[in-house]
Design a protein around this motif. Structure first.
Motif, PDB file in Angstrom:
ATOM      1  N   GLU A  94       0.926  -1.052  -0.054  1.00 44.17           N
ATOM      2  CA  GLU A  94      -0.144  -0.111  -0.016  1.00 44.17           C
ATOM      3  C   GLU A  94       0.676   1.387   0.127  1.00 44.17           C
ATOM      4  O   GLU A  94       0.787   1.937  -0.826  1.00 44.17           O
ATOM      5  CB  GLU A  94      -0.761   0.000   1.210  1.00 44.17           C
ATOM      6  N   VAL A  98       1.641   3.838  -3.327  1.00 45.41           N
ATOM      7  CA  VAL A  98       0.772   4.807  -3.486  1.00 45.41           C
ATOM      8  C   VAL A  98       1.620   6.397  -3.119  1.00 45.41           C
ATOM      9  O   VAL A  98       1.487   7.367  -3.780  1.00 45.41           O
ATOM     10  CB  VAL A  98      -0.387   4.922  -2.500  1.00 45.41           C
ATOM     11  N   LYS A 200       0.521  -2.427  -8.977  1.00 43.82           N
ATOM     12  CA  LYS A 200      -0.230  -1.030  -8.730  1.00 43.82           C
ATOM     13  C   LYS A 200       0.959   0.141  -9.162  1.00 43.82           C
ATOM     14  O   LYS A 200       0.407   1.045  -9.762  1.00 43.82           O
ATOM     15  CB  LYS A 200      -0.285  -0.764  -7.231  1.00 43.82           C
ATOM     16  N   SER A 201       2.111  -0.039  -9.050  1.00 45.07           N
ATOM     17  CA  SER A 201       3.018   0.902  -9.454  1.00 45.07           C
ATOM     18  C   SER A 201       2.970   1.294 -10.861  1.00 45.07           C
ATOM     19  O   SER A 201       3.076   2.197 -11.625  1.00 45.07           O
ATOM     20  CB  SER A 201       4.419   0.835  -8.868  1.00 45.07           C
ATOM     21  N   PHE A 204      -0.128   3.149 -11.634  1.00 38.18           N
ATOM     22  CA  PHE A 204      -0.046   4.439 -11.396  1.00 38.18           C
ATOM     23  C   PHE A 204       0.901   4.923 -12.341  1.00 38.18           C
ATOM     24  O   PHE A 204       0.549   6.271 -12.755  1.00 38.18           O
ATOM     25  CB  PHE A 204       0.632   4.332  -9.806  1.00 38.18           C
ATOM     26  N   ILE A 241      -5.137   7.989  -8.647  1.00 39.53           N
ATOM     27  CA  ILE A 241      -4.179   7.413  -8.122  1.00 39.53           C
ATOM     28  C   ILE A 241      -5.061   6.929  -6.789  1.00 39.53           C
ATOM     29  O   ILE A 241      -4.965   5.566  -6.339  1.00 39.53           O
ATOM     30  CB  ILE A 241      -2.877   7.772  -7.665  1.00 39.53           C
ATOM     31  N   LEU A 242      -5.457   7.541  -6.129  1.00 38.24           N
ATOM     32  CA  LEU A 242      -5.977   7.181  -4.785  1.00 38.24           C
ATOM     33  C   LEU A 242      -7.511   6.270  -5.040  1.00 38.24           C
ATOM     34  O   LEU A 242      -7.703   5.277  -4.347  1.00 38.24           O
ATOM     35  CB  LEU A 242      -6.425   8.458  -4.033  1.00 38.24           C
ATOM     36  N   ASN A 245      -6.410   3.047  -6.372  1.00 35.52           N
ATOM     37  CA  ASN A 245      -5.747   2.053  -5.490  1.00 35.52           C
ATOM     38  C   ASN A 245      -7.025   1.363  -4.790  1.00 35.52           C
ATOM     39  O   ASN A 245      -6.708   0.234  -4.509  1.00 35.52           O
ATOM     40  CB  ASN A 245      -5.159   2.943  -4.514  1.00 35.52           C
TER      41      ASN A 245
END
Length: 260
Positions: A94, A98, A200-201, A204, A241-242, A245
């Motif tokens: 996380e 993020v 995730k990265s 993003f 992004i938020l 996520n």
């Protein structure tokens, strides 16, 4: 009022379609022979290497403060040695991806929007078209590829320095047994946690590049238009992004952790 709402909805749908075509053309340009790989290498240096200081400081102090706050709560129930496990899992899945993405969005997303916006205002993008050079091939695709490649590396750096900093705080400042700290850290941190952060990265990174380049390529005329495009790029990328996520966490948790 009814007419304005209808126009607003139509405008948002039209913008969504433009962004979708923008993404498709960018990805198509990456896998074509028109890709400017020399420009991609430079963007890797500018977007990745020069962002390391911000990412390392963010990762280090995030790991330190997370270790301290976790210890303060776990100490009440005599679970001090579990602090490392919480910090490691949180950083890998996380906080690492993020916070790295938010820092990079502030530095890289704004730079993309400002640079491309200035080129659009000064009609340099139109000049590329007159020279039979597609702006997406020459300007957008290298930035997209570089950001998607650089962000996972920066995320790994943030995770490593965050866990290392938390280990130092836990063992040296808070008095946690370093052997048990490290043992629980390794025991409860699984490869799926790291894989989740990497996926995730990558997502993003794509969001930051697309939003920054799109805002820059579609900014209004004048210095005010460039400034507005820069602000909108950072704010929009951070919000996306938020939001993404949350949905990525739900989807990846079911995919990578079927026992949950």
């Amino acid at each position: 009022m009814e007419f304005s709402i209808r126009q607003w909805i139509i405008g948002r749908l039209q913008q969504l379609g433009e962004i979708t075509l923008f993404v498709v053309e960018t990805i198509r340009a990456i896998f074509s022979k028109r890709m400017q790989w020399s420009a991609t290498i430079y963007q890797l240096y500018f977007l990745g290497f020069k962002s390391q200081s911000v990412v390392l400081v963010t990762g280090a102090f995030t790991g330190m403060v997370l270790c301290a706050q976790t210890y303060f709560q776990f100490h009440k129930v005599k679970m001090d040695t579990a602090t490392g496990a919480v910090v490691s899992v949180a950083m890998c899945s996380e906080l690492g991806p993020v916070l790295t993405a938010l820092m990079v969005a502030g530095r890289v997303g704004s730079a993309m929007a400002a640079e491309l916006g200035a080129m659009k205002v000064s009609e340099q993008i139109d000049a590329l078209r007159t020279l039979a050079t597609h702006p997406l091939d020459y300007l957008v695709a290298p930035r997209f590829a570089a950001t998607v490649l650089a962000l996972p590396i920066l995320t790994i750096e943030a995770i490593v320095i965050g866990i290392a900093a938390s280990y130092w705080v836990g063992s040296e400042l808070l008095g946690i047994d370093p052997v048990y700290y490290f043992h629980n850290l390794v025991r409860y941190t699984d490869p799926p946690h790291v894989l989740e952060g990497m996926i995730k990265s990558i997502c993003f990174g794509g969001i930051i590049a697309i939003v920054g380049c799109y805002r820059g390529m579609h900014c209004r005329e004048g210095a005010q238009g460039v400034g507005r495009a820069t602000t909108e790029a950072v704010v929009t990328a951070s919000i996306l992004i938020l939001i993404s996520n949350f949905f990525l966490t739900l989807a990846l948790s079911k995919l990578l952790h079927p026992e949950l």
